[in-house]
Motif scaffolding. Structure first.
Motif, PDB file in Angstrom:
ATOM      1  N   GLY A 181       9.663 -16.140  -7.839  1.00 29.41           N
ATOM      2  CA  GLY A 181       9.457 -15.639  -9.108  1.00 29.41           C
ATOM      3  C   GLY A 181       9.452 -14.221  -9.179  1.00 29.41           C
ATOM      4  N   PRO A 182       9.168 -13.264 -10.211  1.00 31.33           N
ATOM      5  CA  PRO A 182       9.137 -11.748 -10.299  1.00 31.33           C
ATOM      6  C   PRO A 182       8.256 -11.412  -9.345  1.00 31.33           C
ATOM      7  N   SER A 183       8.293  -9.948  -8.950  1.00 33.96           N
ATOM      8  CA  SER A 183       7.268  -9.248  -8.461  1.00 33.96           C
ATOM      9  C   SER A 183       6.239  -9.047  -9.324  1.00 33.96           C
ATOM     10  N   LEU A 184       4.941  -8.737  -8.976  1.00 33.56           N
ATOM     11  CA  LEU A 184       3.584  -8.268  -9.625  1.00 33.56           C
ATOM     12  C   LEU A 184       3.395  -6.884  -9.383  1.00 33.56           C
ATOM     13  N   TYR A 185       3.114  -6.326 -10.623  1.00 30.03           N
ATOM     14  CA  TYR A 185       2.881  -4.758 -10.494  1.00 30.03           C
ATOM     15  C   TYR A 185       1.324  -4.751 -11.106  1.00 30.03           C
ATOM     16  N   SER A 186       0.917  -5.475 -11.918  1.00 19.43           N
ATOM     17  CA  SER A 186      -0.429  -5.365 -12.139  1.00 19.43           C
ATOM     18  C   SER A 186      -1.396  -6.137 -11.262  1.00 19.43           C
ATOM     19  N   ILE A 187      -1.811  -5.603 -10.323  1.00 14.56           N
ATOM     20  CA  ILE A 187      -2.759  -6.249  -9.434  1.00 14.56           C
ATOM     21  C   ILE A 187      -3.889  -5.289  -8.699  1.00 14.56           C
ATOM     22  N   ASN A 188      -4.879  -5.711  -8.185  1.00 12.88           N
ATOM     23  CA  ASN A 188      -6.176  -4.991  -7.779  1.00 12.88           C
ATOM     24  C   ASN A 188      -5.711  -3.752  -6.749  1.00 12.88           C
ATOM     25  N   SER A 189      -6.246  -2.475  -6.718  1.00 14.96           N
ATOM     26  CA  SER A 189      -6.266  -1.610  -5.810  1.00 14.96           C
ATOM     27  C   SER A 189      -7.960  -1.634  -5.516  1.00 14.96           C
ATOM     28  N   THR A 190      -8.096  -1.379  -4.110  1.00 11.31           N
ATOM     29  CA  THR A 190      -9.555  -1.540  -3.563  1.00 11.31           C
ATOM     30  C   THR A 190     -10.095  -0.335  -2.938  1.00 11.31           C
ATOM     31  N   VAL A 191     -11.516  -0.138  -3.382  1.00  8.19           N
ATOM     32  CA  VAL A 191     -12.187   0.802  -2.712  1.00  8.19           C
ATOM     33  C   VAL A 191     -13.071   0.215  -1.686  1.00  8.19           C
TER      34      VAL A 191
ATOM     35  N   SER B  95       0.724  -1.394  -4.832  1.00 13.10           N
ATOM     36  CA  SER B  95       1.763  -1.053  -5.801  1.00 13.10           C
ATOM     37  C   SER B  95       2.293  -2.306  -6.230  1.00 13.10           C
ATOM     38  N   GLN B  96       2.631  -3.277  -5.494  1.00 12.44           N
ATOM     39  CA  GLN B  96       3.505  -4.414  -6.069  1.00 12.44           C
ATOM     40  C   GLN B  96       3.289  -5.633  -4.990  1.00 12.44           C
ATOM     41  N   LYS B  97       3.185  -6.861  -5.507  1.00 16.87           N
ATOM     42  CA  LYS B  97       3.158  -7.991  -4.696  1.00 16.87           C
ATOM     43  C   LYS B  97       4.584  -8.848  -4.816  1.00 16.87           C
ATOM     44  N   ILE B  98       5.033  -9.015  -3.698  1.00 12.83           N
ATOM     45  CA  ILE B  98       6.583  -9.540  -3.743  1.00 12.83           C
ATOM     46  C   ILE B  98       6.316 -11.129  -3.563  1.00 12.83           C
ATOM     47  N   PRO B  99       5.980 -12.060  -4.317  1.00 12.43           N
ATOM     48  CA  PRO B  99       5.827 -13.561  -3.968  1.00 12.43           C
ATOM     49  C   PRO B  99       6.977 -14.307  -3.486  1.00 12.43           C
ATOM     50  N   ASP B 100       6.849 -15.286  -3.108  1.00 10.23           N
ATOM     51  CA  ASP B 100       7.845 -16.206  -2.342  1.00 10.23           C
ATOM     52  C   ASP B 100       8.776 -16.492  -3.544  1.00 10.23           C
TER      53      ASP B 100
ATOM     54  N   ALA C 144       0.706  -1.297  -0.058  1.00  6.87           N
ATOM     55  CA  ALA C 144       0.208  -0.001  -0.085  1.00  6.87           C
ATOM     56  C   ALA C 144       0.777   1.318  -0.164  1.00  6.87           C
ATOM     57  N   THR C 145       0.622   2.165  -0.803  1.00  5.72           N
ATOM     58  CA  THR C 145       1.339   3.499  -1.123  1.00  5.72           C
ATOM     59  C   THR C 145       0.358   4.784  -0.845  1.00  5.72           C
ATOM     60  N   ASP C 146      -0.752   4.475  -0.650  1.00  7.22           N
ATOM     61  CA  ASP C 146      -1.637   5.620  -0.734  1.00  7.22           C
ATOM     62  C   ASP C 146      -2.887   5.529  -0.130  1.00  7.22           C
ATOM     63  N   TRP C 147      -3.626   6.056   0.643  1.00  5.73           N
ATOM     64  CA  TRP C 147      -4.991   6.242   0.870  1.00  5.73           C
ATOM     65  C   TRP C 147      -5.760   7.473   0.499  1.00  5.73           C
ATOM     66  N   GLU C 148      -7.070   7.370   0.143  1.00  5.12           N
ATOM     67  CA  GLU C 148      -7.757   8.622  -0.444  1.00  5.12           C
ATOM     68  C   GLU C 148      -9.217   8.253   0.321  1.00  5.12           C
ATOM     69  N   THR C 149      -9.634   9.117   1.103  1.00  6.04           N
ATOM     70  CA  THR C 149     -11.067   9.136   1.512  1.00  6.04           C
ATOM     71  C   THR C 149     -11.914  10.232   0.844  1.00  6.04           C
ATOM     72  N   PHE C 150     -13.247   9.843   0.717  1.00  4.71           N
ATOM     73  CA  PHE C 150     -14.156  10.671   0.159  1.00  4.71           C
ATOM     74  C   PHE C 150     -15.534  10.204   0.526  1.00  4.71           C
ATOM     75  N   GLN C 151     -16.454  11.233   0.361  1.00  2.00           N
ATOM     76  CA  GLN C 151     -17.821  10.990   0.588  1.00  2.00           C
ATOM     77  C   GLN C 151     -18.558  11.232  -0.558  1.00  2.00           C
TER      78      GLN C 151
ATOM     79  N   SER D 223       1.038  -0.811 -10.426  1.00  4.20           N
ATOM     80  CA  SER D 223       1.770  -0.308  -9.349  1.00  4.20           C
ATOM     81  C   SER D 223       1.409   1.101  -9.230  1.00  4.20           C
ATOM     82  N   ALA D 224      -0.039   1.067  -8.567  1.00  6.57           N
ATOM     83  CA  ALA D 224      -0.732   2.211  -8.286  1.00  6.57           C
ATOM     84  C   ALA D 224       0.184   2.831  -7.008  1.00  6.57           C
ATOM     85  N   VAL D 225       0.404   4.300  -7.163  1.00  5.80           N
ATOM     86  CA  VAL D 225       0.968   4.920  -5.884  1.00  5.80           C
ATOM     87  C   VAL D 225       0.135   6.352  -5.411  1.00  5.80           C
TER      88      VAL D 225
END
Length: 668
Positions: free
Chosen positions: A554-564, A547-552, A528-535, A584-586
């Motif tokens: 293989g290579p790191s994963l950058y195309s992953i889900n961000s969540t609301v 931003s990225q997933k570092i698995p046990d 996680a690199t950023d939180w945004e709050t809104f109404q 790799s959302a920041v």
């Protein structure tokens, strides 16, 4: 002989009594608020002829209607010890009056014999002149002191001090150079006020009625009021005493006393945007092209009413070449100065730039020496403007971040306080119960590369005028803090990125309880690199940028889900609302245009390229956020939305290039 001595002693005692009585002032030697005395007391009926008007940020009273019962009160209310007007005195009045026609005279006040038209005193205005009228009891005639070339009828607020002593009269307007007149005959030393009445804003009849706004009318016996008022920060509105009703907010539900009809005097301007400064505060501007009505707040034009805009398309507006790669931009305004943008630049040799919005674009305004700057945060405390940079200044083996304060005279940011930090990536400023706080995201300790360290919450000490440590919270590779409020509750959420082994860790929401922040909820995040709050429509949301997933293996994963996430009022927790594929959302940035709500994501890297499209998403109710625009970016690190007279904009910073870009949001 004894009888003669007794008679002489009696005469001396009587003379002493008369002498002592003659030295007793007829009034208290304090400011006498004539305007307040003419207004009704609490519980009395409101005069229908009095209207309260706000003009350019200040309120005054206007005399309207037929004035069947003009504002007045008997002189005996203030001349309590004897019936003589003071021989030395000053009059203070604050007025605002439109241009008068030739041969027109309007009275600010008058003193008349009760039941007659016999004038004892009067202060009146004509075109470019101020007149003080007096009836001398010894001569039996009327004298007039006229100050020429005194421009009071120019539709601006003016504070006037008229000081009279003997044959001299001195006029001071807005604490300017005094004008002095000398009369052949001195002001009467025994001007009887017995059986007389003060009339405010008139001479007791319709003719000569004051048509402007009257804010202050004070009689100060025995001295010149000018030293009490001048110098002043706002000489045209300096106050000796004004009615209480002009200081309070009109129409309060529990307001005691009379409630006056109220209006705000405003001028509507068409065409190109006019200037907006303190002098134009409260004035209106109608933009026919945008079908919008704006009000000047003393600094910039704020939207008052606007035709509901809809986003049409996004276009490139400005290529902004910063001093080096830019990790973050911060948009903020400084009263009386304008709109600014601070860029957190990577290169320590060139420092970071502060830019000012000038003639429709950002221009470099100030360069600040920084070392590996990662982000800026703007905040204010007691009208003082601050900027804090999350950076890595190294002094005596420690890492420091620096708070800068805006120097009003030099019109520059100057170094104010240093804070010991550890690879600081972000600051968040907030207020709780009239207390000011600052929290830093400490990412990693340099000496041992430990990511599991404490981030620090500082509290502003109003006595020392410095930030002091208030609380520490254990974080794991902290990247961002976000403060928000839901009802009476205050929250802080941290974006934990890395614990030294994996990015699949929890980020934590804290709630303010019993004077400190306590754990409220842990949410699984992935780098996680950023939180945004809104109404939206009374619903509370939190969006996290993963931003990225570092698995046990293989290579790191950058195309992953961000969540609301959305706050569930039944469970009192944030629950997953929508997943959005990001690269790799920041950063997330929420903004509105008209009634439409948007999120834009900073896509920075997909594992092979920094040249990616960042996406603008529009809120579609039950569908959540849907993509509507793709914006070409390169190494996008941060998004900021802002609005100016020229329209609505987005700016992004690039962490891999000197080129940052401003986009204009075109609407219809």
């Amino acid at each position: 002989m004894l009888a003669c001595r007794s008679l002489l002693l009696t005469w001396v005692l009587l003379a002493a009594r008369v002498l002592s009585h003659s030295w007793r002032p007829c009034t208290d030697l304090l400011p006498l608020d004539l305007l307040s005395r003419s207004l009704p007391r609490p519980g009395q009926a409101t005069p229908t002829q009095v209207q309260m008007v706000q003009s350019k940020g200040s309120r005054g009273l206007r005399l309207a209607g037929a004035m069947a019962a003009p504002l007045s009160f008997p002189a005996s209310q203030i001349f309590t010890n004897c019936d003589y007007f003071p021989a030395e005195f000053s009059l203070v009045t604050t007025v605002k009056l439109r241009r008068l026609r030739q041969k027109t005279n309007e009275y600010i006040f008058s003193l008349l014999r009760e039941g007659s038209d016999s004038l004892l005193l009067g202060l009146r205005i004509s075109q470019n002149r101020l007149h003080f009228l007096t009836t001398s009891p010894s001569v039996g005639g009327r004298s007039r002191m006229s100050f020429k070339e005194v421009r009071l009828d120019d539709n601006r607020w003016h504070t006037v001090v008229l000081a009279v002593t003997g044959p001299f009269a001195t006029l001071t307007v807005d604490c300017g150079l005094p004008l002095e007149l000398k009369q052949v005959q001195s002001f009467p030393s025994h001007l009887s006020t017995r059986g007389s009445r003060f009339f405010i804003g008139s001479r007791g009849k319709w003719r000569g009625r004051f048509s402007g706004l009257l804010r202050q009318l004070v009689l100060l016996p025995g001295s010149d009021a000018t030293p009490r008022l001048c110098p002043a920060t706002d000489p045209s509105l300096t106050e000796l005493s004004i009615p209480k009703v002009l200081k309070t907010i009109p129409f309060q539900p529990d307001q005691q006393g009379p409630v006056y009809p109220y209006e705000a005097e405003a001028r509507v301007t068409l065409g190109n945007p006019p200037s907006c400064s303190r002098a134009e505060q409260g004035q209106l501007w109608f933009n026919a092209q945008r079908k919008a009505l704006f009000i000047c707040d003393g600094l910039r034009w704020r939207t008052l009413l606007q035709n509901k805009e809809r986003l049409d398309y996004v276009e490139g507006y400005q290529d902004l070449y910063t001093r080096s790669e830019t990790f973050d931009v911060e948009i903020f305004s400084i009263p009386s100065e304008g709109l600014f943008m601070a860029a957190a630049n990577k290169d320590s040799r060139s420092g970071s730039g502060v830019y000012r919005w000038t003639d429709g674009s950002f221009q470099l305004y100030q360069n600040i020496s920084t070392q590996e700057a990662r982000s800026w945060k703007h905040f204010t405390i007691d009208d003082k403007v601050f900027l804090v940079v999350a950076a890595n200044f190294r002094e005596a083996g420690t890492e420091l971040s620096v708070i800068y304060r805006w120097h009003r005279r030099r019109r520059r940011f100057v170094r104010y306080q240093t804070l010991e930090t550890h690879t600081a990536l972000d600051f968040e400023a907030f207020h709780i119960h009239n207390q000011s706080f600052l929290v830093v995201a400490n990412h990693r300790r340099a000496r041992d590369s430990n990511h599991n360290i404490h981030s620090v919450i500082y509290r502003w000490n109003p006595d020392t005028k410095l930030f002091e440590v208030n609380q520490t919270l254990l974080t794991s590779g902290a990247y961002d803090w976000e403060f928000f409020t839901v009802g009476p509750y205050h929250f802080l959420v941290v974006a934990n990125t890395f614990d030294g082994r994996t990015t699949t860790i929890s980020s934590t929401i804290y709630v303010w309880l019993d004077g400190c922040f306590q754990t409220f909820q842990s949410i699984p995040t992935v780098g996680a690199t950023d939180w945004e709050t809104f109404q939206i429509d009374g619903r509370f949301f939190l969006a996290v940028a993963n931003s990225q997933k570092i698995p046990d293996r293989g290579p790191s994963l950058y195309s992953i889900n961000s969540t609301v996430y959305e706050l569930n009022t039944l469970t009192q927790t944030f629950i997953r609302f929508q997943d959005i594929l990001t690269h790799s959302a920041v950063d997330w940035e929420f903004f509105t245009i008209g009634d439409e709500k948007f999120l834009v994501v900073a896509n920075s890297y997909d594992g092979s390229s920094y040249g990616l499209n960042s996406v603008v998403y529009r809120w579609r109710g039950y569908e959540g956020f849907v993509p509507v625009h793709s914006l070409p970016t390169f190494g996008c690190r941060d998004w900021e939305h802002f609005s100016t007279d020229e329209g609505s904009f987005l700016i992004y910073s690039s962490a891999t290039s000197r080129l940052s870009k401003v986009f204009r949001l075109r609407t219809y």
